[in-house]
Design an enzyme around this catalytic site. Structure first.
Site, mmCIF file in Angstrom:
data_model
loop_
_atom_site.group_PDB
_atom_site.id
_atom_site.type_symbol
_atom_site.label_atom_id
_atom_site.label_comp_id
_atom_site.label_asym_id
_atom_site.label_seq_id
_atom_site.Cartn_x
_atom_site.Cartn_y
_atom_site.Cartn_z
ATOM 1 N N SER A 164 -3.481 -3.794 -3.215
ATOM 2 C CA SER A 164 -4.353 -2.964 -2.384
ATOM 3 C C SER A 164 -4.041 -3.189 -0.899
ATOM 4 O O SER A 164 -2.880 -3.056 -0.493
ATOM 5 C CB SER A 164 -5.815 -3.226 -2.729
ATOM 6 N N ASP A 274 -4.597 5.397 -10.889
ATOM 7 C CA ASP A 274 -5.229 4.809 -9.697
ATOM 8 C C ASP A 274 -5.681 5.941 -8.784
ATOM 9 O O ASP A 274 -4.884 6.496 -8.014
ATOM 10 C CB ASP A 274 -4.238 3.901 -8.971
ATOM 11 N N HIS A 305 -6.447 0.627 -10.504
ATOM 12 C CA HIS A 305 -6.200 -0.236 -9.346
ATOM 13 C C HIS A 305 -6.097 -1.685 -9.826
ATOM 14 O O HIS A 305 -7.010 -2.491 -9.637
ATOM 15 C CB HIS A 305 -7.346 -0.052 -8.357
#
Length: 589
Positions: A164, A274, A305
């Site tokens: 991320s 995602d 994710h």
């Protein structure tokens, strides 16, 4: 602060070597340093000090560095964005016994670092640069007691990795070509902050305004917040721009135009489901890197994710060990001779391909046509219905599943176009593009296209523990060897479906000519609008149909255009089309 911890014997045990007093390695060294950066982002007259924790093998001579930089280290265990400070992840257990240092960098304005967070701004890159410079002897650092800290133990070779935002920072470092950054591993990472918040002139649902400001306010330390009011106010003035145009603010947070400067190798990992950091983030970055001939590798998995340590632990650690050894130690271990792309299918199996998009992929054009074969719209290799139109109206209430359902039933809130059943499987590999010729009664008109696989199948659904799946359990050496690498695997359930959304994308038609500036759509006048859908790799089985669904407002995906009530759009058939990246360049219908 400098402390000694017991030496790690896992590498000797794994190799079956006897562990004797003579063979036992020196104790690992753990220390915290404060690196002087080149900026004063909080304007207090003192250069920002960037905190970094270091764990390294004692008595090993000079070693390379595996680095994870993050704005989240100071948030604490109650946060959904928790990244444990103090080597709570698996990196130190794995890499330190293998002759690496592991460095955790706290971004400016967060945790123990001074300065102000700017959510993807150049200050992020400067923070990372400061620590890499220290590891290469180009800047200074001190311990908490003020004594100098010298990285005489470092070879200067750095591999950055993370998930991320922690994976976005490696992208920024590579785009800035920071000397010493030899490889990056961006996982579920952003390559354009504009596209994290917006899709081609329109805001994503939940990110319509001020996302960089809200994130900066979330990660900033209590000590720095009073000093950073002006910086936070400046962020708010820029990210709250209601035009949704691609401005200079977003340009400085876009790493793709600098792909030509990248000298590091890049190992991209992304989930095809995602919809937080959406697939365009990997797809368009990958294409930019490929155009520059950057050495690279790719894992595309079926989940959202996620960190691959949670679902493919043994293979992930094997590949990471080889990758870092090759790029940071110069070991000729064959990793670059392995297939470039690993792709996970919905049933959990993995395929390997020599490149991505898959070899032999070519553009295949299908045209939107009139009702045929019992469906309200057709999708054919040759144009049909030229001169005819179909009417699309406002949609703010339909769910995505309802948009795709019953393509044989006319519904002006969505238009569905489907192929005949495929006579052989079709492999989709790359980015999809839609062109619609429309005449609308609004000067600013949102459009969303969904690419759909129509056919019965079992769909795997992965449940994620937290919104960003960044938390990890406390890691021990036994965990690393015997469990899942200190990350809880997502639960997998199976659903029977008849329509599978493969990818989607939206545009505000006022940005049809440029993301940098808007131009009003001429009322009730036919205009071609072209936009991109997110990158995808999928196998559409024989007997299934390929579909394109058009809607205006997709309230589950983009922010609803409040000025679109009563919207009416005529879509011209025959000339409207979708271009699919198909392996082999054609589909059988």
């Amino acid at each position: 602060m400098r402390t000694l911890v017991p030496a790690v014997l896992i590498s000797l045990l794994a190799a079956g070597l006897p562990v004797t007093a003579a063979a036992a390695p020196a104790a690992d060294i753990t220390e915290t340093v404060y690196v002087e950066s080149s900026m004063d982002s909080d304007g207090d007259g003192v250069r920002d000090r960037i905190a970094a924790d270091v764990k390294r093998p004692g008595g090993a001579g000079r070693v390379p560095v595996v680095m994870e930089a993050s704005p989240y280290y100071g948030l604490g265990a109650t946060s959904a964005l928790d990244v444990p400070r103090g080597f709570g992840r698996w990196y130190d257990e794995y890499f330190v016994p293998r002759g690496y240092a592991v460095v955790e960098v706290e971004m400016q304005g967060t945790s123990r670092s001074t300065g102000c967070p700017t959510t993807g701004g150049p200050e992020d890159t400067t923070s990372v640069r400061a620590v890499v410079d220290w590891l290469n002897g180009r800047t200074t650092a001190r311990y908490a007691d003020g004594t100098p800290a010298v990285a005489s133990w470092s070879t200067g070779n750095v591999g950055m990795l993370g998930v991320s935002y922690n994976g976005t920072l490696p992208n920024a470092a590579a785009a800035a070509n920071i000397p010493g950054v030899k490889t990056i591993v961006p996982i579920a990472a952003i390559s354009s902050w504009y596209e994290y918040s917006r899709d081609q002139g329109i805001g994503y649902r939940g990110h319509t305004t001020d996302y960089p400001t809200s994130l900066a306010n979330y990660v900033i330390s209590a000590a720095q917040k009073p000093k950073c009011r002006a910086v936070l106010d400046s962020l708010a003035r820029n990210d709250g721009d209601q035009s949704y145009d691609y401005t200079s603010f977003w340009r400085t947070r876009d790493y793709r135009p600098s792909a030509g400067a990248v000298s590091a190798s890049v190992f991209v990992v992304h989930g095809q489901a995602d919809w937080n950091v959406k697939p365009s983030q990997f797809g368009r970055w990958w294409d930019a890197l490929a155009a520059q001939g950057v050495p690279r590798k790719l894992w595309l998995h079926r989940g959202g994710h996620l960190d691959p340590i949670s679902f493919r632990q043994a293979e992930w650690q094997r590949v990471m060990g080889l990758w870092m050894d090759h790029w940071l130690k110069g070991v000729d271990n064959g990793i670059m001779s392995e297939p470039m792309a690993d792709i996970q299918r919905p049933n959990g199996t993995w395929e390997q391909h020599a490149s991505w998009p898959q070899p032999g992929t070519a553009a295949t054009t299908l045209h939107l046509g009139p009702a045929a074969g019992g469906f309200t719209g057709s999708l054919t290799a040759s144009p049909s219905g030229t001169g005819q139109t179909q009417r699309l109206t406002d949609n703010t209430t339909l769910s995505e599943s309802a948009m795709m359902a019953n393509p044989e039933t006319a519904d002006p809130r969505r238009l569905a176009y489907v192929t005949a059943p495929l006579t052989r499987e079709a492999r989709l590999s790359g980015e999809v593009q839609v062109t619609a010729r429309i005449a609308a009664n609004r000067t600013s008109t949102p459009l969303t296209a969904l690419l759909v696989d129509y056919g019965p199948t079992s769909q795997a659904v992965l449940s994620e523990r937290t919104p960003l799946q960044l938390s990890t359990e406390k890691c021990s050496r036994d965990d690393l060897r015997n469990r899942t690498g200190c990350a809880q695997p997502p639960a997998v359930s199976v659903q029977a479906v008849t329509a599978t959304m493969l990818t989607k994308g939206s545009i505000d038609t006022k940005n049809r000519g440029s993301l940098e500036s808007s131009a009003a759509l001429p009322l009730n006048t036919a205009v071609d609008v072209t936009w991109k859908l997110h990158a995808r790799d999928a196998v559409i089985p024989a007997g299934h149909r390929i579909g394109i669904v058009l809607v205006t407002n997709h309230s589950g995906y983009i922010g609803v255009d409040t000025g679109s009530a009563g919207i009416s759009v005529n879509v011209s058939l025959g000339v409207s089309k979708v271009v699919l990246p198909i392996v082999g360049g054609s589909i059988g219908t």
